[in-house]
Design a protein around this motif. Structure first.
Motif, short mmCIF file in Angstrom:
data_model
loop_
_atom_site.label_atom_id
_atom_site.label_comp_id
_atom_site.label_asym_id
_atom_site.label_seq_id
_atom_site.Cartn_x
_atom_site.Cartn_y
_atom_site.Cartn_z
N GLY A 106 0.82 -1.20 0.00
CA GLY A 106 0.00 0.00 0.00
C GLY A 106 0.86 1.26 0.00
N SER A 107 2.02 1.18 -0.63
CA SER A 107 2.97 2.29 -0.69
C SER A 107 3.06 2.80 -2.11
CB SER A 107 4.35 1.80 -0.22
OG SER A 107 5.32 2.80 -0.45
N ARG A 108 3.55 4.02 -2.27
CA ARG A 108 3.78 4.56 -3.61
C ARG A 108 5.25 4.89 -3.82
NH1 ARG A 108 -0.79 8.83 -4.96
NH2 ARG A 108 0.18 8.54 -6.97
N ASP A 109 6.10 4.57 -2.84
CA ASP A 109 7.51 4.96 -2.91
C ASP A 109 8.35 3.84 -3.52
OD1 ASP A 109 10.13 5.81 -2.50
OD2 ASP A 109 9.60 6.84 -0.64
N VAL A 110 8.48 3.89 -4.84
CA VAL A 110 9.23 2.84 -5.53
C VAL A 110 10.72 2.87 -5.20
CG1 VAL A 110 7.58 2.52 -7.41
CG2 VAL A 110 9.43 4.19 -7.64
N VAL A 111 11.23 4.02 -4.79
CA VAL A 111 12.64 4.07 -4.39
C VAL A 111 12.84 3.26 -3.12
CG1 VAL A 111 14.56 5.55 -3.67
CG2 VAL A 111 13.10 6.26 -5.58
N ASP A 112 11.96 3.45 -2.14
CA ASP A 112 12.04 2.63 -0.92
C ASP A 112 11.92 1.15 -1.26
OD1 ASP A 112 12.32 4.85 0.68
OD2 ASP A 112 10.36 4.71 1.64
N ALA A 113 11.01 0.81 -2.15
CA ALA A 113 10.85 -0.59 -2.54
C ALA A 113 12.11 -1.11 -3.21
CB ALA A 113 9.64 -0.75 -3.45
N SER A 114 12.77 -0.28 -4.02
CA SER A 114 13.99 -0.72 -4.69
C SER A 114 15.11 -0.96 -3.69
CB SER A 114 14.43 0.29 -5.76
OG SER A 114 14.97 1.47 -5.19
N ILE A 115 15.10 -0.25 -2.58
CA ILE A 115 16.09 -0.45 -1.52
C ILE A 115 15.90 -1.84 -0.90
CG2 ILE A 115 16.75 0.34 0.80
CD1 ILE A 115 15.87 3.20 -0.32
N VAL A 116 14.66 -2.15 -0.58
CA VAL A 116 14.36 -3.46 0.01
C VAL A 116 14.68 -4.57 -0.98
CG1 VAL A 116 12.50 -4.92 0.93
CG2 VAL A 116 12.65 -2.50 1.60
N LEU A 117 14.35 -4.38 -2.24
CA LEU A 117 14.66 -5.40 -3.24
C LEU A 117 16.16 -5.60 -3.41
CD1 LEU A 117 11.92 -4.54 -5.85
CD2 LEU A 117 11.99 -6.53 -4.34
N ALA A 118 16.93 -4.52 -3.31
CA ALA A 118 18.39 -4.64 -3.38
C ALA A 118 18.91 -5.49 -2.23
CB ALA A 118 19.04 -3.26 -3.36
N ALA A 119 18.35 -5.27 -1.05
CA ALA A 119 18.75 -6.08 0.11
C ALA A 119 18.41 -7.55 -0.12
CB ALA A 119 18.07 -5.56 1.37
N ILE A 120 17.23 -7.81 -0.65
CA ILE A 120 16.81 -9.20 -0.92
C ILE A 120 17.74 -9.84 -1.94
CG2 ILE A 120 14.98 -10.62 -1.92
CD1 ILE A 120 12.98 -8.53 -0.70
N GLU A 121 18.03 -9.12 -3.02
CA GLU A 121 18.89 -9.65 -4.09
C GLU A 121 20.30 -9.98 -3.59
OE1 GLU A 121 19.11 -7.03 -7.46
OE2 GLU A 121 16.94 -6.96 -7.67
N HIS A 122 20.70 -9.34 -2.51
CA HIS A 122 22.05 -9.54 -1.98
C HIS A 122 22.00 -10.25 -0.63
CE1 HIS A 122 22.66 -6.65 -5.20
NE2 HIS A 122 23.86 -7.20 -5.28
N LEU A 123 21.28 -11.37 -0.62
CA LEU A 123 21.24 -12.29 0.52
C LEU A 123 20.78 -11.63 1.82
CD1 LEU A 123 24.59 -14.12 -0.26
CD2 LEU A 123 22.28 -14.77 -0.97
N ASP A 124 19.71 -10.84 1.71
CA ASP A 124 19.12 -10.15 2.86
C ASP A 124 20.14 -9.22 3.54
OD1 ASP A 124 16.74 -11.36 2.27
OD2 ASP A 124 16.86 -12.84 3.87
N ALA A 125 20.84 -8.45 2.72
CA ALA A 125 21.82 -7.48 3.23
C ALA A 125 21.13 -6.46 4.12
CB ALA A 125 22.50 -6.76 2.06
N PRO A 126 21.82 -5.97 5.14
CA PRO A 126 21.23 -4.93 6.00
C PRO A 126 21.05 -3.62 5.22
CG PRO A 126 23.46 -5.50 6.72
CD PRO A 126 23.13 -6.39 5.58
N ILE A 127 20.18 -2.77 5.74
CA ILE A 127 19.87 -1.48 5.12
C ILE A 127 20.16 -0.37 6.12
CG2 ILE A 127 18.02 -0.03 4.20
CD1 ILE A 127 16.55 -2.66 3.43
N LEU A 128 20.88 0.67 5.67
CA LEU A 128 21.08 1.88 6.48
C LEU A 128 20.13 2.95 5.95
CD1 LEU A 128 24.93 2.24 7.02
CD2 LEU A 128 23.20 1.34 8.58
N THR A 129 19.23 3.42 6.80
CA THR A 129 18.20 4.38 6.40
C THR A 129 17.76 5.21 7.59
OG1 THR A 129 16.00 4.63 5.42
CG2 THR A 129 16.35 2.68 6.79
N ASP A 130 17.27 6.41 7.31
CA ASP A 130 16.61 7.22 8.33
C ASP A 130 15.11 6.94 8.34
OD1 ASP A 130 18.78 8.52 9.43
OD2 ASP A 130 18.69 10.19 8.01
N ASP A 131 14.64 6.23 7.36
CA ASP A 131 13.21 5.97 7.17
C ASP A 131 12.87 4.58 7.70
OD1 ASP A 131 10.60 6.09 6.40
OD2 ASP A 131 11.01 6.27 4.25
#
Length: 129
Positions: A83-108
């Motif tokens: 239920g989000s419209r932020d494709v950049v945020d989604a691309s961040i999560v997908l990058a983490a998934i693609e790289h073996l559940d890599a951690p994410i550094l974010t303020d969000d």
């Protein structure tokens, strides 16, 4: 851990020459942890001015991930499920998934955390830079 994903909050910390973040970034590089930056994140924070020299230096140590057609469609699908419209945020999560559940550094933490939960990859660590 062989990779970490940077959101705009991490790159903004670099632009502000946040010494703890810059030291953390250098530690990642020394440990051969690849910092990953989705292209949309780069677009959000890029600044070509010389005053952004620390940001430029940090980015030289990062791998920028292209927003391919497949990634764009996957980001749209993840947004739809969350239920989000932020494709950049989604691309961040997908990058983490693609790289073996890599951690994410974010303020969000809230929005990124919700997308992680919806993705089903709840092992992904989400932290502030």
């Amino acid at each position: 851990m062989n990779a970490i994903v940077y959101d705009s909050g991490a790159l903004i910390a670099a632009e502000k020459n946040d010494r703890p973040f810059v030291a953390q970034h250098e530690t990642f590089l020394s440990a051969r942890v690849r910092p990953l930056v989705p292209a949309g994140v780069l677009a959000q924070v890029w600044n070509a001015r010389p005053s952004s020299a620390v940001l430029h230096r940090v980015l030289r140590g990062c791998e920028v991930l292209a927003l391919t057609e497949d990634r764009a469609k996957a980001a749209a699908e993840l947004c739809h499920r969350a239920g989000s419209r932020d494709v950049v945020d989604a691309s961040i999560v997908l990058a983490a998934i693609e790289h073996l559940d890599a951690p994410i550094l974010t303020d969000d933490l809230g929005d990124i955390g919700e997308l992680v939960e919806v993705s089903g990859h709840t092992r992904i660590k989400v932290a502030r830079p």
